[in-house]
Each structure stands twice: as structure tokens, then as C-alpha cells.
Enzyme design. Sequence first.
Site, short mmCIF file in Angstrom:
data_model
loop_
_atom_site.label_atom_id
_atom_site.label_comp_id
_atom_site.label_asym_id
_atom_site.label_seq_id
_atom_site.Cartn_x
_atom_site.Cartn_y
_atom_site.Cartn_z
NE ARG A 1 -3.67 0.22 2.09
CZ ARG A 1 -4.45 -0.51 2.89
NH1 ARG A 1 -4.35 -0.38 4.20
NH2 ARG A 1 -5.33 -1.34 2.39
CE1 TYR A 2 0.17 4.03 4.36
CE2 TYR A 2 0.50 1.77 5.10
CZ TYR A 2 -0.20 2.96 5.17
OH TYR A 2 -1.26 3.08 6.03
NE ARG B 1 5.21 2.17 6.22
CZ ARG B 1 4.84 3.30 5.62
NH1 ARG B 1 5.41 3.70 4.52
NH2 ARG B 1 3.85 4.02 6.14
CG ASP C 1 -9.65 -1.56 11.81
OD1 ASP C 1 -9.57 -0.33 11.66
OD2 ASP C 1 -8.65 -2.31 11.83
CG ASP D 1 -5.70 0.80 8.76
OD1 ASP D 1 -5.64 1.32 7.62
OD2 ASP D 1 -4.91 -0.08 9.15
CB CYS E 1 -9.57 -10.64 15.21
SG CYS E 1 -8.37 -10.84 13.87
CB CYS F 1 -8.43 -10.82 19.59
SG CYS F 1 -6.69 -11.14 19.90
CB CYS G 1 -4.16 -16.27 16.43
SG CYS G 1 -4.07 -15.05 15.12
CE LYS H 1 -0.94 0.88 10.58
NZ LYS H 1 -0.53 0.23 9.31
NE ARG I 1 -4.34 -8.06 8.53
CZ ARG I 1 -3.23 -7.70 9.18
NH1 ARG I 1 -2.67 -8.52 10.05
NH2 ARG I 1 -2.66 -6.55 8.93
#
Length: 376
Positions: free
Chosen positions: A103-104, A107, A284, A321, A123, A120, A116, A328, A125
Amino acid sequence: MNDENLSSENGWHHQLKSRINNVEKLSKLISLSDSELKALGNSSRLKMSITPHFLSLIDKNNTNCPLRKQAIPTSQELNISEDDLSDPCGEERDMVVNGLVHRYPDRVLLLVTNLCAMYCRHCTRRRLTNKKETSLSQEHLDNAYSYIKKNKKIRDVLISGGDPLILSDEKIESILKSLRAIEHIEIIRIGTRIPVVLPQRITPQLVSTLKKYHPLYISIHFNHSKEISKETKIACEMLADAGIPLGSQTVLLKGINDNTKVMMNLMHELLKIRVRPYYIYQCDLAPGTAHFRTTVATGIKIIESLRGYTTGYAVPEYVIDAPGGGGKVPISPEYIISKSKGNIIIKNWKNEIYVYPENKQTRVSREEIFIEKGVR
Ligand SMILES: *Cc1c(COP(=O)(O)O)cnc(C)c1O
Ligand code: SF4
């Protein structure tokens, strides 16, 4: 099992094998509320997995325990709000090859697994973590390395998932080695929650593998000071002693940490274990997480309550985000009141007004610079 075993190779495999992943196991260990039972009855939709370590930190007599709410689903998670998005940060849109998000400019984000140690409840994702457990194949990894190799502007690779540190030492080493072999890669980063949910995974062997691939940075997902157990402290100390700079990422969660006292305490406790606060994320729009979302004004108030009142290192950047893939966006309290006649009128942490004369040609008298305290 004694303490020695718990910090060994066996210790973390034992923790993984003993994870609590269904209502039968969980209800033997903790008395569940109606809301939790209702959610767990729908377990096909909501994956759960709690390490014995994380469960040991949960207050068994309090359904409001901030750790419990992150680990055990409630019926609120069954509600899908009209704002929810399956891919809230638009990662699929910027996926250039399988698992690689670019995206950037300089990076990339490499999603190496969807496994995981603990899932969570908030989460972002979950479109990935809720699927069958799988890691990126060697072929897909090789495609990602080729893409990075061809794009000389990429100088930073962030390895995430899922949780990359759930992979074997061998697999982690193979990924780090392949990335380090690319000349233009300056830094490698790992995003993980392992030091919180499975600190026993941070073994001396893993640490000695990681430190071979410096400069390596690790960002750890922490949401509450109660997550900083003795074991987590030891894990972070081992990583920091290996020269790995540690940062934190925190999700602003309603009823868990959406309060200035809780956040200040978390940031202080992080600095004590040599973790430098990095980001606070506005929650999110992941499906079934509306009950965790609080207002942006709350996030701004938290940053205002930190800046000036405590160590600058304890003040992370608060970001949204942007839904759909905007990336971000920093959300800060407004400290600039106005810009006029070459002067910038600013407000400090105590709400006092000051003037900064920006234009050297304009002469400003001392009286004008030091406007009386208390003037709003
Ligand atoms: C968060 C993120 C990064 C890393 O961002 P930093 O602000 O450099 O930490 C890179 N790529 C994607 C797609 C991200 O979401
Ligand atoms: S550790 Fe990260 S990726 Fe895994 S469930 Fe938690 S928030 Fe999602």
C-alpha cells in the site's frame, strides 16, 4: 508442570495443545453467562481458542473483566451492524501477490499465516483468522520474495498474520533469511500477540534465531495492563536484551480500555517492560465488533490526557485505518488555534494559549508572545 517446563520448548507446545476451544472445556473452568453461552452455541461462526496462560489471567467471577471480553465471545458478537465490512482496511485491494499487501511506497505487509494462539474477539482480520487454519505455502512465499526483490523501493517488510510467531523456529528462520537475502531490505518487522497470549513461546532458541536478522523490530498487541503477567515481562525482557526494539499496538475497545486512567496505566506498564507505545487504533469495522467501538472523541480525549501529563515516550499515535483501504490516518487533538499575520496561535497541554512568531520579518513584542496564562 513446573515453571522450568513452562518456559521450554515443551512448555509452549503444551500451552498450544491445551488451548480451550469449545464450550464443553470452557464451562468446566469458568461459569459462563447466558450471553457467552449463546455465542458459544454458534461456535461454527465464531472461532474461539484461549491459551491456559491467558485464561489464568481472567477474572472468573466478573463478566466485565477486560481480558475476558477479549477472549470469550458474547451474544453481541452475533450482531452484524450495517457499517461492518469483511475486509475493513481494504487489504485485499492492495494484495499484489498472495499474502503480500503493498500500500505504501517503501514497505509491505506480509501475511504469513492465519493461525493465532488466541483468537481475539475484536480481530480486524477475522475474514482470515475465522477460516480453516493455514499458512502461506512455500510457493506463495517465493512469489512474495520475488515481488519484493523486483521492487527496489521496498525497504521495510512487516511480517504479520494471524500470528507469525506461532510458526516453528525453522519456518520463522527461513522467512527471515529469505528477506535478509534481499539487498534493499533495510528493516524487518514482526507484528505479534504471542508475548501476551503465549509468552512461553519466547524461548532462548527463538530469541537467538531472531537476533541473527537485525535490524529487526517487533510490535506487540497489548490492550490492558492486566495482560502484563510475570511471564510476559520475562518474554519482553528476553527480546529487548537481544537488541530487538519493541513497540506496542493497542486497539481502543469500549468497556476494556476506553478510559484515560486505564490507558495511562497501560502505557506506563509497557515502558517498564521496555515496550515503547506505538499506535492506538480506532476499532476497525470488522463484522460483529460494533459493541467494541467507541467514539473518536474518546480516543482524542485519551491522547490529550497523556500528552504533557506523562513521558513523551508513553504517548502513542492514535490512528484510524481508513475503511476501504485509505491506510492509517493520524487523529490528533487540535493544538493549533489559528494562523495569522505570520503568527501561529497554539494551545498547550494545559489549555493555555501561546503565540509562535513564524515570520522573521514580523516583529512581535514579548508581551504578545507571552499572552497571560488562562486566556482561552
Ligand atoms: C500498518 C501497515 C503497514 C505499516 O505501517 P507503519 O505506519 O509503517 O507501521 C504497512 N502496510 C500496511 C498495508 C499496513 O496496514
Ligand atoms: S492475535 Fe491479531 S490476528 Fe490473531 S486474532 Fe488477535 S487480533 Fe486477530
